[in-house]
Design an enzyme around this catalytic site. Structure first.
Site, short mmCIF file in Angstrom:
data_model
loop_
_atom_site.label_atom_id
_atom_site.label_comp_id
_atom_site.label_asym_id
_atom_site.label_seq_id
_atom_site.Cartn_x
_atom_site.Cartn_y
_atom_site.Cartn_z
N CYS A 30 0.83 -1.21 0.00
CA CYS A 30 0.00 0.00 0.00
C CYS A 30 0.86 1.25 0.00
O CYS A 30 0.36 2.35 -0.25
CB CYS A 30 -0.94 -0.01 1.21
SG CYS A 30 -2.44 0.94 0.93
N ASP A 53 -14.87 4.27 3.22
CA ASP A 53 -13.98 3.15 2.92
C ASP A 53 -14.43 2.39 1.68
O ASP A 53 -13.61 1.78 0.98
CB ASP A 53 -13.90 2.20 4.12
CG ASP A 53 -13.00 2.75 5.22
OD1 ASP A 53 -11.85 3.08 4.91
OD2 ASP A 53 -13.45 2.86 6.37
N ASP A 78 -11.61 -2.88 3.81
CA ASP A 78 -12.61 -1.82 3.60
C ASP A 78 -14.02 -2.34 3.84
O ASP A 78 -14.89 -1.60 4.34
CB ASP A 78 -12.51 -1.27 2.18
CG ASP A 78 -11.29 -0.37 1.99
OD1 ASP A 78 -10.78 0.14 3.00
OD2 ASP A 78 -10.86 -0.20 0.84
#
Length: 725
Positions: free
Chosen positions: A396, A430, A470
């Site tokens: 990420c 999210d 998420d």
């Protein structure tokens, strides 16, 4: 762990084990890169012990760190792929290494250099009551457990060592020195030498070893073998019983069970039968070296010196095999130097049939040889500020920074209005919230990044874990996913294998989450990458980012630090234990954490990912609300604080630090703390605003469920900005 080359892989060489020969192979390949050749090492332990320094470590001459080679750092420096898993078999027909809990690994050439274990079958009761000396990778832990069992005795501990070879002699003398240093009473040690004392060494060495044992007060039992080991004693073949508290076995050894069960040709002593080229007697594609191998034309006793000598020749032959060139024969020396540590600052040297000597100078000589060997595999820390070594992070940490992302989105026209999109780009959370069947009950999210480790299977597991976060953060359960897989170009077989490993890892995570992989798309690229579009279902109201209130406690489910750890790892500067701990955190699913936090009334929730803790906490703050963090409560994975203080940081950190405006008095924070607060996380934890009356119960439930680092890190307050108390 990653080389990052664009050269297609044409040949895979796989090493099982990181023994004395294989660490030299890894180093040799790192110094002389082979075009189109990928070297992979498969290990069940990330630290490889050097047997030559083990007695000194037991006695207290060396620390455990000084006698272990960090395979993570060595492999990274050499551009070698690392697979941390225990092999369980070999499929020679399909050229695959087999594992218990992950897919088979394909090879073109295979080499085996693993430890052996004492053959306890000849001594009744040994498996139940003895402490085996080998494999040496675990002897220090076994020794500490044995010491703990006898530490409370109000008398000297009685120890028995079964095996009168060089290893048994060194162990007896090292244990004597260790116990004199650590215990209230010197131990009473008996060395049981059923086949005679050091029978493979010359008479001069034998006499000197016997004298050293006598000087230390160690009793030697000659020519009476151990027939049985009982609780509290060793029964000899003569009927005599040696009373003892702990019995160590250092006798004839055998292959690990899984390797012994393979259909590779074996020698009379049970070892893998090899030819002078170090190839298996019945398989040209398989090599073996060290204690697990026996040369049919020139069998030798098992000793670390032979594995050390075989290393350079094995490396040359593996390189030659990959290039289709002629292999060379390895010819072991007719006589070899033996160096036995006998005490604090003393050692015996022997060679051939007659030469023997001893003294402090021999110890210093042995110490220099051992330290020089270890120095070849010791990787020093890189300079984090050296721009020539700067590399872009994966995971990420490879996402676009917050400001470029916001700037790009701001230039787009408003998103197309759609009555079924309850939450989209106009009010980002999210995941997107989609009305289905007249109510908002679907969430959809997508995530993609390139690999940060070379183990495609492990990367697939972590990437899927990250993509599911998420969904969990919105309070939903995953339903199905679509994959977007990118693999480096190359031969069809290599592309197939890379895609298979990565998707198999992703499937393991998705399947465990009850999330079906419904389809996807694949493409070729410079590096391995995986994206997943995940759809989830809401069983109740969605948990949004900005539902918290002043007074709520901030609960974080997992430790921080993945960006820092793998920034250091790219520079071969992250210790094995640090990388192992961080990967362990990344493999923990947040599925149960999401349920626990919802059950405890979480009013707002998000996952900590690319923008770091501070960046995502800022997204959690409602208008007019700030946060106070407890600096001492921030959960950091092992070694993160030390790496941050050395200056290691993700390549995304400069972009993330542009969010420093959210920090009250941020200019006063240390560089290390800023690196931690804005460190991009891959498969990070869930951050939730929980009513204060439920926070303690939430943390207790999380820890009980396996989230050992879960903690309250602060609270929401009236005001603005994020500050530390």
């Amino acid at each position: 762990m990653m080389r990052g080359e664009a050269i297609p892989v044409e040949t895979d060489i796989v090493l099982i084990g990181a023994g004395h020969a294989h660490v030299q192979v890894i180093r040799a390949f790192g110094m002389e890169l082979q075009r189109g050749v990928r070297l992979t090492v498969v290990v069940d332990r990330l630290l490889a012990p050097y047997s030559g320094m083990l007695p000194g470590c037991i006695a207290g001459d060396y620390t455990a760190d000084e006698i272990h080679i960090d395979v993570v750092r060595l492999a990274r420096q050499a551009g070698c792929r690392l697979i941390h898993a225990g092999a369980t078999g070999i499929d020679r027909m399909n050229k695959q290494v087999l594992f218990a809990d992950r897919p088979p690994l394909a090879y073109d050439w295979l080499s085996i250099n693993v430890g052996i274990t004492p053959d306890l079958s000849a001594i009744r009761g040994a498996a139940e009551h003895a402490v085996p000396v080998k494999p040496i990778a675990g002897i220090l832990g076994r020794l500490e457990r044995a010491e703990a069992a006898v530490r409370q005795f109000p008398r000297p501990a009685r120890l028995a060592i079964i095996g009168g070879g060089a290893a048994g002699i060194e162990l007896a003398l090292a244990l004597d020195q260790r116990n004199r240093r650590l215990a209230r009473f010197p131990s009473e040690i008996t060395l049981i030498a059923g086949g005679g004392l050091a029978p493979s060494l010359n008479p001069g060495v034998q006499r000197r070893a016997r004298r050293a044992l006598a000087t230390a007060g160690i009793t030697v039992v000659d020519n009476d073998r151990a027939a049985a080991i009982e609780r509290g004693g060793v029964l000899l073949a003569s009927g005599r019983r040696i009373v003892n508290d702990v019995a160590f076995v250092s006798t004839h050894a055998r292959l690990p069970g899984w390797l012994s069960a393979t259909d590779l040709a074996k020698a009379a002593n049970g070892g893998i039968a090899v030819r002078p080229t170090l190839q298996s007697a019945d398989d040209d594609a398989v090599f073996a070296a060290g204690d697990c191998a026996t040369m049919l034309d020139d069998p030798r006793p098992r000793a670390g010196v032979f594995a050390v000598r075989q290393g350079p020749g094995l490396a040359r032959n593996l390189m030659a095999a990959a290039r289709g060139e002629r292999l060379e024969d390895y010819r072991p020396q007719r006589s070899f130097l033996t160096l036995l540590r006998t005490g604090a600052g003393t050692a015996i040297a022997g060679r051939g049939r007659f030469l023997s000597t001893e003294g402090a100078w021999v110890w210093h000589w042995k110490d220099r040889i051992d330290r020089a060997f270890m120095a070849m595999f010791t990787v020093g820390d890189a300079d984090p500020s050296d721009e020539t070594s700067a590399m872009r992070c994966g995971g990420c940490a490879a996402k676009v920074g917050p400001e470029p992302l916001a700037a790009a989105l701001s230039r787009l026209p408003p998103p197309l209005a759609h009555p079924d999109i309850a939450i989209g780009l106009d009010a980002p959370d999210d995941a997107a919230l989609i009305r289905w069947g007249g109510k908002a009950d679907l969430v959809q999210t997508v995530d993609q990044f390139r690999a940060f480790i070379d183990d495609g299977y492990l990367f697939g597991r972590i990437a899927a874990n990250h993509a599911l976060n998420d969904v969990y953060a919105m309070g939903a359960e995953p339903h199905h996913a679509l994959a977007l897989a990118t693999v480096p170009h190359g031969k069809p077989g290599k592309v197939t294998e890379a895609l298979y490993q990565m998707l198999a890892g992703a499937r393991r995570t998705l399947d465990a989450a009850g999330c079906a992989l419904a389809g996807g798309h694949s493409s070729e690229g410079e590096t391995l990458a995986l994206g997943l579009a995940v759809t989830g279902r809401l069983a109740g109201p969605a948990v949004l980012k900005r539902g918290g209130r002043a007074g709520d406690c901030l609960v974080l489910s997992k430790a921080l630090g993945s960006g820092i750890v793998f920034a250091a790892d790219m520079r071969a500067s992250a210790p094995a234990a640090v990388v192992e701990a961080m990967l362990g955190e990344m493999l923990i699913s947040n599925a149960e954490a999401g349920r626990i936090l919802r059950q405890n009334g979480a009013r707002a929730m998000t996952d900590v990912s690319g923008f770091g803790l501070a960046g995502h906490l800022a997204e959690l703050l409602p208008s007019g609300t700030g946060a106070v963090l407890r600096q001492e409560s921030l959960p950091l994975s092992a070694g993160v604080k030390q790496l941050a203080e050395k200056g290691f940081a993700s390549s995304l950190l400069p972009e993330n630090r542009r969010l420093i405006r959210h920090l009250a008095d941020g200019a006063n924070f240390s560089e290390a703390l800023l690196a931690i607060l804005f460190d991009p996380q891959t498969a990070g934890g869930l951050l939730a605003a929980v009513p204060p009356e439920h926070a303690e119960a939430a943390v207790a439930a999380l820890q009980h469920a396996g989230y050992s680092q879960a903690v309250v890190i602060g609270s929401l307050v009236q005001g603005a900005g994020i500050r530390l108390n």
